[in-house]
Design an enzyme around this catalytic site. Structure first.
Site, mmCIF file in Angstrom:
data_model
loop_
_atom_site.group_PDB
_atom_site.id
_atom_site.type_symbol
_atom_site.label_atom_id
_atom_site.label_comp_id
_atom_site.label_asym_id
_atom_site.label_seq_id
_atom_site.Cartn_x
_atom_site.Cartn_y
_atom_site.Cartn_z
ATOM 1 N N ASN A 1 0.973 -6.187 -3.637
ATOM 2 C CA ASN A 1 0.756 -4.951 -2.874
ATOM 3 C C ASN A 1 1.041 -3.668 -3.661
ATOM 4 N N SER B 1 14.066 4.462 -12.350
ATOM 5 C CA SER B 1 12.610 4.564 -12.175
ATOM 6 C C SER B 1 12.101 5.992 -12.319
ATOM 7 N N GLU C 1 10.030 7.159 -10.464
ATOM 8 C CA GLU C 1 9.895 7.650 -9.091
ATOM 9 C C GLU C 1 10.986 8.685 -8.787
ATOM 10 N N ASN D 1 5.804 3.442 -14.487
ATOM 11 C CA ASN D 1 5.113 2.267 -13.923
ATOM 12 C C ASN D 1 4.705 1.285 -15.022
ATOM 13 N N ARG E 1 -0.561 8.169 -12.571
ATOM 14 C CA ARG E 1 0.548 7.340 -13.025
ATOM 15 C C ARG E 1 0.433 7.061 -14.525
ATOM 16 N N GLN F 1 8.553 -9.503 -11.219
ATOM 17 C CA GLN F 1 7.695 -9.321 -12.406
ATOM 18 C C GLN F 1 8.541 -9.158 -13.671
ATOM 19 N N ARG G 1 1.193 7.752 2.081
ATOM 20 C CA ARG G 1 2.642 7.845 2.302
ATOM 21 C C ARG G 1 3.011 9.194 2.906
ATOM 22 N N TYR H 1 12.947 5.219 -1.506
ATOM 23 C CA TYR H 1 13.102 4.422 -2.734
ATOM 24 C C TYR H 1 13.589 5.317 -3.883
ATOM 25 N N THR I 1 -2.335 -1.385 -8.682
ATOM 26 C CA THR I 1 -3.126 -1.959 -9.790
ATOM 27 C C THR I 1 -3.523 -3.401 -9.486
HETATM 28 P P1 NAP Z 1 9.712 -6.866 -8.195
HETATM 29 O O1 NAP Z 1 8.623 -7.660 -8.799
HETATM 30 O O2 NAP Z 1 9.546 -6.349 -6.820
HETATM 31 O O3 NAP Z 1 11.047 -7.754 -8.254
HETATM 32 C C1 NAP Z 1 12.205 -7.393 -7.558
HETATM 33 C C2 NAP Z 1 13.120 -8.597 -7.495
HETATM 34 O O4 NAP Z 1 14.306 -8.221 -6.792
HETATM 35 C C3 NAP Z 1 12.547 -9.799 -6.751
HETATM 36 O O5 NAP Z 1 12.849 -10.958 -7.488
HETATM 37 C C4 NAP Z 1 13.300 -9.785 -5.425
HETATM 38 O O6 NAP Z 1 13.482 -11.061 -4.853
HETATM 39 C C5 NAP Z 1 14.658 -9.255 -5.887
HETATM 40 N N1 NAP Z 1 15.435 -8.747 -4.780
HETATM 41 C C6 NAP Z 1 15.051 -7.866 -3.822
HETATM 42 N N2 NAP Z 1 16.044 -7.654 -2.948
HETATM 43 C C7 NAP Z 1 17.082 -8.420 -3.343
HETATM 44 C C8 NAP Z 1 18.381 -8.661 -2.824
HETATM 45 N N3 NAP Z 1 18.825 -8.054 -1.714
HETATM 46 N N4 NAP Z 1 19.190 -9.504 -3.484
HETATM 47 C C9 NAP Z 1 18.754 -10.142 -4.610
HETATM 48 N N5 NAP Z 1 17.530 -9.961 -5.149
HETATM 49 C C10 NAP Z 1 16.700 -9.109 -4.509
HETATM 50 O O7 NAP Z 1 10.061 -5.608 -9.108
HETATM 51 P P2 NAP Z 1 9.737 -5.361 -10.662
HETATM 52 O O8 NAP Z 1 8.441 -4.668 -10.769
HETATM 53 O O9 NAP Z 1 9.997 -6.589 -11.430
HETATM 54 O O10 NAP Z 1 10.835 -4.270 -11.023
HETATM 55 C C11 NAP Z 1 12.124 -4.639 -11.478
HETATM 56 C C12 NAP Z 1 13.086 -3.498 -11.260
HETATM 57 O O11 NAP Z 1 12.646 -2.342 -11.961
HETATM 58 C C13 NAP Z 1 13.214 -3.058 -9.812
HETATM 59 O O12 NAP Z 1 14.553 -2.637 -9.621
HETATM 60 C C14 NAP Z 1 12.287 -1.869 -9.686
HETATM 61 O O13 NAP Z 1 12.709 -1.017 -8.654
HETATM 62 C C15 NAP Z 1 12.470 -1.246 -11.063
HETATM 63 N N6 NAP Z 1 11.333 -0.505 -11.588
HETATM 64 C C16 NAP Z 1 10.096 -1.072 -11.618
HETATM 65 C C17 NAP Z 1 9.037 -0.364 -12.169
HETATM 66 C C18 NAP Z 1 7.652 -0.963 -12.245
HETATM 67 O O14 NAP Z 1 6.703 -0.202 -12.461
HETATM 68 N N7 NAP Z 1 7.510 -2.270 -12.105
HETATM 69 C C19 NAP Z 1 9.256 0.915 -12.702
HETATM 70 C C20 NAP Z 1 10.542 1.444 -12.666
HETATM 71 C C21 NAP Z 1 11.580 0.727 -12.123
HETATM 72 P P3 NAP Z 1 12.382 -11.715 -3.862
HETATM 73 O O15 NAP Z 1 11.344 -12.306 -4.746
HETATM 74 O O16 NAP Z 1 13.184 -12.695 -3.096
HETATM 75 O O17 NAP Z 1 11.832 -10.587 -3.027
HETATM 76 O O1 G4F Z 2 1.338 0.861 -7.220
HETATM 77 P P1 G4F Z 2 2.186 1.744 -6.388
HETATM 78 O O2 G4F Z 2 2.665 1.220 -5.087
HETATM 79 O O3 G4F Z 2 3.379 2.197 -7.339
HETATM 80 P P2 G4F Z 2 4.421 3.411 -7.225
HETATM 81 O O4 G4F Z 2 4.511 3.955 -5.865
HETATM 82 O O5 G4F Z 2 4.094 4.386 -8.303
HETATM 83 O O6 G4F Z 2 5.792 2.663 -7.550
HETATM 84 C C1 G4F Z 2 5.903 1.759 -8.642
HETATM 85 O O7 G4F Z 2 6.281 2.470 -9.781
HETATM 86 C C2 G4F Z 2 7.597 3.074 -9.728
HETATM 87 C C3 G4F Z 2 7.812 3.802 -11.053
HETATM 88 O O8 G4F Z 2 7.306 5.098 -10.976
HETATM 89 C C4 G4F Z 2 8.603 1.951 -9.527
HETATM 90 F F1 G4F Z 2 9.847 2.469 -9.532
HETATM 91 C C5 G4F Z 2 8.339 1.258 -8.210
HETATM 92 O O9 G4F Z 2 9.247 0.172 -8.060
HETATM 93 C C6 G4F Z 2 6.919 0.685 -8.261
HETATM 94 O O10 G4F Z 2 6.900 -0.335 -9.214
HETATM 95 O O11 G4F Z 2 1.402 3.101 -6.097
HETATM 96 C C7 G4F Z 2 0.844 3.883 -7.131
HETATM 97 C C8 G4F Z 2 0.028 5.010 -6.520
HETATM 98 C C9 G4F Z 2 0.768 5.780 -5.420
HETATM 99 O O12 G4F Z 2 0.516 7.139 -5.587
HETATM 100 C C10 G4F Z 2 0.128 5.294 -4.132
HETATM 101 O O13 G4F Z 2 0.138 6.249 -3.090
HETATM 102 O O14 G4F Z 2 -1.114 4.420 -5.888
HETATM 103 C C11 G4F Z 2 -1.283 5.024 -4.615
HETATM 104 N N1 G4F Z 2 -2.028 4.100 -3.758
HETATM 105 C C12 G4F Z 2 -3.288 4.337 -3.255
HETATM 106 N N2 G4F Z 2 -3.666 3.322 -2.492
HETATM 107 C C13 G4F Z 2 -1.624 2.899 -3.318
HETATM 108 C C14 G4F Z 2 -2.657 2.409 -2.520
HETATM 109 N N3 G4F Z 2 -0.490 2.205 -3.542
HETATM 110 C C15 G4F Z 2 -0.374 0.980 -2.965
HETATM 111 N N4 G4F Z 2 0.739 0.264 -3.192
HETATM 112 N N5 G4F Z 2 -1.358 0.477 -2.141
HETATM 113 C C16 G4F Z 2 -2.510 1.157 -1.886
HETATM 114 O O15 G4F Z 2 -3.389 0.671 -1.146
#
Ligand code: NAP
Ligand code: G4F
Length: 391
Positions: free
Chosen positions: A211, A150, A152, A202, A241, A28, A302, A173, A214
């Protein structure tokens, strides 16, 4: 040898502009960041890992690979194979690309799944950044490094959370990201690398993985409306969140990297909502009651949970002049509209090429929802009628 390469590269960069390397470019954030940096005139190189099915859907539209240049320093954009668990591949990429800025966004980013795959989560999310930092240090590359940290990491620390808040992660994580956060800080202090942490709360978008909660909700509502699904099964609805818009958060990453000194910054909206409120907001758009469509299952709960996240991003506002523009209600709306458009188009109900306003799609959704409510009423009348006759 590296010294010579660096001098040659610096000269090239002066003429050609900056080069950014993005890990996780197919995710993303990676896809939005690539667009943003290209727009700023950067040359963008991205790391993708081998996959048995295309994992570049979010960046295929950036197909601006230029045959005239091939994969050389003049191409605006190209991808390279590497893996965060493979030091050799990382070093080879760094040597080829010689980036000015490295954005390490690659990760196993699903918190729930990290309980099932803790080892690979730490391998990619902690050792991955360590491998990059070590390579940058050893190879003497004069680049900046951004670590995708993050919220998290705060775990069960009480909100609001900022850069000074104690971190008590609640998942493999969270632990993996906290270790990478400290490695980034340590390499900055010990080796004077320009290494920064963006502590992002988030952030969501139509490109969010299916998955995450949102996207699971907005996609499922669209499926319900087009008749492909009847209910949504979720876990904990009480978690709070701080949800922002990913497209704006990648701009913050860039601002962090342009600050004169490397530092760590919280990026958030300072607004928090429960998962239940997200459901309410999304279903209400169509006049539907979420309780008619949602079931709870332990499968999506979880072993440990982060109860409440609410970010205080005043440091970013003060120092980087960054603040979010898209708020909760707008975010829910823009996500659901994209899913609805896709659902209607895939089911041959509307042609996207016709270029209608967002209100047009919401209106169609409301009409379908009204019929759905009628149908549910008829079914429940029929059921109560049947039981009446039975009595
Ligand atoms: P994402 O959609 O899950 O994208 C993660 C990317 O990492 C995917 O392109 C995935 O490739 C790649 N990847 C996973 N394992 C790898 C490996 N071993 N080697 C090379 N590439 C790999 O995550 P995102 O939401 O864009 O988030 C970007 C970063 O910000 C992540 O580090 C996440 O933990 C962090 N973050 C996200 C949030 C959030 O709310 N979105 C908040 C805080 C921090 P594939 O497509 O092949 O799986
Ligand atoms: O959407 P989630 O899976 O995001 P979560 O766990 O907050 O993590 C995301 O945000 C982090 C930043 O704080 C990132 F670092 C991380 O990479 C990721 O992008 O879950 C949000 C909340 C959780 O409390 C979870 O328990 O939603 C609750 N939830 C309830 N039902 C669910 C579900 N989460 C998921 N994924 N699927 C459910 O069916």
């Amino acid at each position: 040898m590296y010294l010579f390469r660096n001098i040659a590269y610096n000269f090239n960069r002066f003429i050609m502009g900056k080069v950014a390397l993005i890990t996780g470019i197919g995710g993303q954030d990676g896809s939005y960041l690539a667009e943003f940096l290209l727009m700023k005139g950067y040359k963008v190189r991205g790391i993708v890992r081998r996959s048995s099915w295309p994992n570049t859907k979010r960046i295929d539209h950036l197909d601006i690979y230029d045959e005239r240049y091939g994969k050389n320093s003049k191409s605006p954009f190209y991808l390279l194979y590497a893996d965060l668990s493979d030091s050799t591949s990382i070093r080879n990429v760094l040597e080829e690309v010689m980036p000015d800025e490295v954005y390490n966004l690659g990760a196993q980013s699903h918190v729930g799944i990290s309980f099932q795959c803790p080892e690979s989560t730490l391998n990619y999310n902690t050792l991955g950044p360590l491998r990059i930092l070590e390579a940058i240090k050893d190879m003497g590359i004069k680049c900046k490094y951004y670590q995708a940290s993050s919220s998290e990491m705060f775990g069960r620390s009480l909100p609001p959370q900022n850069e000074e808040t104690i971190m008590i992660p609640q998942s493999p994580y969270g632990v993996s990201k906290l270790a990478a956060f400290h490695l980034t800080r340590l390499y900055r202090e010990a080796y004077e690398l320009f290494a920064c942490n963006g502590i992002l709360f988030n952030h969501e978008s139509p490109r969010r993985g299916l998955n995450f909660v949102t996207k699971k909700i907005t996609r499922s509502i669209a499926d319900i409306l087009v008749g492909n699904r009847e209910k949504i099964i979720l876990g904990n609805l009480d978690a709070k969140r701080d949800w922002g818009f990913a497209k704006e958060y990648v701009e913050a990453m860039w601002h962090i990297m342009q600050h004169e000194v490397p530092d760590d910054f919280v990026i958030a909206t300072k607004e928090t909502h429960t998962v239940r409120e997200f459901l309410e907001e999304a279903f209400n758009l169509f006049g539907l009651n979420w309780k008619d469509f949602v079931e709870i299952s332990d499968k999506f709960k979880r072993p440990a949970e982060v109860p409440a996240l609410l970010g205080d991003a005043s440091k970013s506002l003060k120092i980087l002049n960054w603040e979010p523009r898209t708020r909760f209600k707008e975010l829910v709306r823009l996500m659901i509209i994209e899913d609805l458009k896709e659902g209607l188009n895939d089911n041959g109900l509307v042609l996207l090429s016709e270029n209608r306003s967002d209100e047009y799609y919401i209106d169609i959704g409301r009409k379908i929802a009204a019929r759905l409510i009628e149908k549910k009423k008829e079914e429940s009348n029929f059921q109560s009628g049947t039981s009446y006759h039975k009595v």
